[in-house]
Design a protein around this motif. Structure first.
Motif, short mmCIF file in Angstrom:
data_model
loop_
_atom_site.label_atom_id
_atom_site.label_comp_id
_atom_site.label_asym_id
_atom_site.label_seq_id
_atom_site.Cartn_x
_atom_site.Cartn_y
_atom_site.Cartn_z
N TYR A 71 -10.98 3.07 -11.11
CA TYR A 71 -11.85 1.95 -11.36
C TYR A 71 -10.99 0.69 -11.30
CZ TYR A 71 -14.85 -1.29 -13.85
OH TYR A 71 -15.61 -2.37 -14.19
N CYS A 72 -11.42 -0.31 -10.59
CA CYS A 72 -10.71 -1.57 -10.47
C CYS A 72 -9.35 -1.33 -9.80
CB CYS A 72 -10.59 -2.26 -11.83
SG CYS A 72 -10.23 -4.02 -11.69
N LEU A 73 -8.25 -1.56 -10.49
CA LEU A 73 -6.93 -1.35 -9.87
C LEU A 73 -6.74 0.10 -9.45
CD1 LEU A 73 -4.17 -2.48 -9.06
CD2 LEU A 73 -3.37 -1.97 -11.37
N GLY A 74 -7.22 1.03 -10.27
CA GLY A 74 -7.13 2.45 -9.92
C GLY A 74 -7.93 2.78 -8.66
N GLY A 75 -9.07 2.13 -8.49
CA GLY A 75 -9.87 2.32 -7.28
C GLY A 75 -9.13 1.81 -6.05
N THR A 76 -8.45 0.69 -6.22
CA THR A 76 -7.63 0.16 -5.14
C THR A 76 -6.53 1.15 -4.78
OG1 THR A 76 -8.03 -2.11 -5.86
CG2 THR A 76 -6.12 -1.76 -4.44
N GLY A 77 -5.94 1.77 -5.80
CA GLY A 77 -4.90 2.78 -5.56
C GLY A 77 -5.43 3.97 -4.79
N VAL A 78 -6.64 4.42 -5.11
CA VAL A 78 -7.24 5.55 -4.39
C VAL A 78 -7.45 5.17 -2.92
CG1 VAL A 78 -9.29 6.99 -4.18
CG2 VAL A 78 -8.32 6.55 -6.43
N VAL A 79 -7.95 3.97 -2.67
CA VAL A 79 -8.17 3.53 -1.29
C VAL A 79 -6.85 3.45 -0.54
CG1 VAL A 79 -8.96 1.62 0.16
CG2 VAL A 79 -10.34 2.36 -1.78
N HIS A 80 -5.82 2.84 -1.16
CA HIS A 80 -4.50 2.77 -0.53
C HIS A 80 -3.98 4.18 -0.24
CE1 HIS A 80 -3.90 -1.46 -0.56
NE2 HIS A 80 -3.62 -1.59 -1.85
N TYR A 81 -4.13 5.08 -1.18
CA TYR A 81 -3.65 6.44 -1.00
C TYR A 81 -4.35 7.10 0.18
CZ TYR A 81 -2.46 11.27 -1.78
OH TYR A 81 -2.01 12.55 -1.60
N LEU A 82 -5.66 7.01 0.23
CA LEU A 82 -6.39 7.66 1.32
C LEU A 82 -6.09 7.02 2.67
CD1 LEU A 82 -9.81 8.34 -0.41
CD2 LEU A 82 -7.99 9.98 0.10
N ASN A 83 -5.81 5.72 2.68
CA ASN A 83 -5.48 5.05 3.94
C ASN A 83 -4.08 5.41 4.44
OD1 ASN A 83 -7.89 3.71 4.41
ND2 ASN A 83 -7.28 1.93 3.22
N THR A 84 -3.18 5.78 3.55
CA THR A 84 -1.82 6.09 3.97
C THR A 84 -1.50 7.58 3.97
OG1 THR A 84 -1.01 5.74 1.73
CG2 THR A 84 -0.91 3.86 3.21
N PRO A 127 -8.18 14.38 6.33
CA PRO A 127 -9.53 14.33 6.89
C PRO A 127 -10.51 15.30 6.24
CG PRO A 127 -7.90 14.90 8.58
CD PRO A 127 -7.17 14.73 7.28
N SER A 128 -10.01 16.28 5.49
CA SER A 128 -10.91 17.22 4.84
C SER A 128 -11.42 16.69 3.50
CB SER A 128 -10.22 18.57 4.63
OG SER A 128 -9.20 18.44 3.66
N VAL A 129 -10.88 15.56 3.05
CA VAL A 129 -11.30 14.98 1.78
C VAL A 129 -12.61 14.24 1.98
CG1 VAL A 129 -10.72 13.27 0.00
CG2 VAL A 129 -8.95 14.77 0.94
N THR A 130 -13.55 14.46 1.08
CA THR A 130 -14.82 13.76 1.16
C THR A 130 -15.08 13.01 -0.14
OG1 THR A 130 -16.03 15.69 0.36
CG2 THR A 130 -15.82 15.45 2.74
N ALA A 131 -15.84 11.95 -0.05
CA ALA A 131 -16.19 11.18 -1.23
C ALA A 131 -17.44 11.78 -1.89
CB ALA A 131 -16.45 9.73 -0.84
N ALA A 177 0.82 -1.21 0.00
CA ALA A 177 0.00 0.00 0.00
C ALA A 177 0.85 1.26 0.00
CB ALA A 177 -0.95 0.00 1.20
N MET A 178 1.98 1.25 0.72
CA MET A 178 2.81 2.45 0.78
C MET A 178 3.45 2.74 -0.58
SD MET A 178 3.63 5.04 2.51
CE MET A 178 3.10 4.62 4.14
N LEU A 179 3.96 1.71 -1.26
CA LEU A 179 4.54 1.91 -2.59
C LEU A 179 3.47 2.43 -3.55
CD1 LEU A 179 6.84 1.63 -4.65
CD2 LEU A 179 6.10 -0.75 -4.97
N PHE A 180 2.29 1.82 -3.50
CA PHE A 180 1.20 2.24 -4.39
C PHE A 180 0.83 3.69 -4.12
CE2 PHE A 180 -2.73 -0.01 -6.39
CZ PHE A 180 -2.74 0.90 -7.42
N SER A 181 0.72 4.07 -2.87
CA SER A 181 0.32 5.44 -2.56
C SER A 181 1.43 6.44 -2.87
CB SER A 181 -0.15 5.57 -1.11
OG SER A 181 0.87 5.25 -0.21
N MET A 182 2.69 6.01 -2.76
CA MET A 182 3.79 6.90 -3.14
C MET A 182 3.76 7.18 -4.64
SD MET A 182 6.79 5.32 -0.70
CE MET A 182 8.10 5.92 -1.74
N ARG A 183 3.44 6.15 -5.45
CA ARG A 183 3.32 6.35 -6.89
C ARG A 183 2.15 7.28 -7.21
NH1 ARG A 183 6.76 2.90 -10.28
NH2 ARG A 183 5.34 3.61 -11.88
N THR A 184 1.05 7.12 -6.46
CA THR A 184 -0.11 7.99 -6.65
C THR A 184 0.25 9.43 -6.29
OG1 THR A 184 -1.59 6.14 -6.18
CG2 THR A 184 -2.53 8.34 -6.03
#
Length: 79
Positions: free
Chosen positions: A53-66, A70-74, A23-30
């Motif tokens: 979408y799909c892998l990109g959606g996973t990247g967004v989740v990893h990014y937001l988790n790492t 808190p001001s970001v909303t969906a 997740a950290m590598l993915f979020s660093m790339r993002t």
């Protein structure tokens, strides 16, 4: 996010697993992609969004988790 591609004959899952399994590598790339887009003269850096979408959606989740802000909303319409 991906500046590289799988080698010919290499299955995509073997290549993408490097990012989905770290997740950290993915979020660093993002973050690198976000930094690049925000550096462009024609971009208002306060109005950059990330979606996926799909892998990109996973990247967004990893990014937001790492790197979550808190001001970001969906966008609830997109969920």
């Amino acid at each position: 996010v991906f500046a590289e591609r799988p080698a010919p004959g290499q299955p995509a899952w073997a290549f993408t697993g490097k990012y989905t399994g770290n997740a950290m590598l993915f979020s660093m790339r993002t973050q690198a992609a976000i930094d690049y887009v925000q550096s462009l003269e024609e971009v208002d850096e306060t109005k950059v969004a990330i979606i996926g979408y799909c892998l990109g959606g996973t990247g967004v989740v990893h990014y937001l988790n790492t790197h979550g802000d808190p001001s970001v909303t969906a966008d609830k319409k997109a969920l």
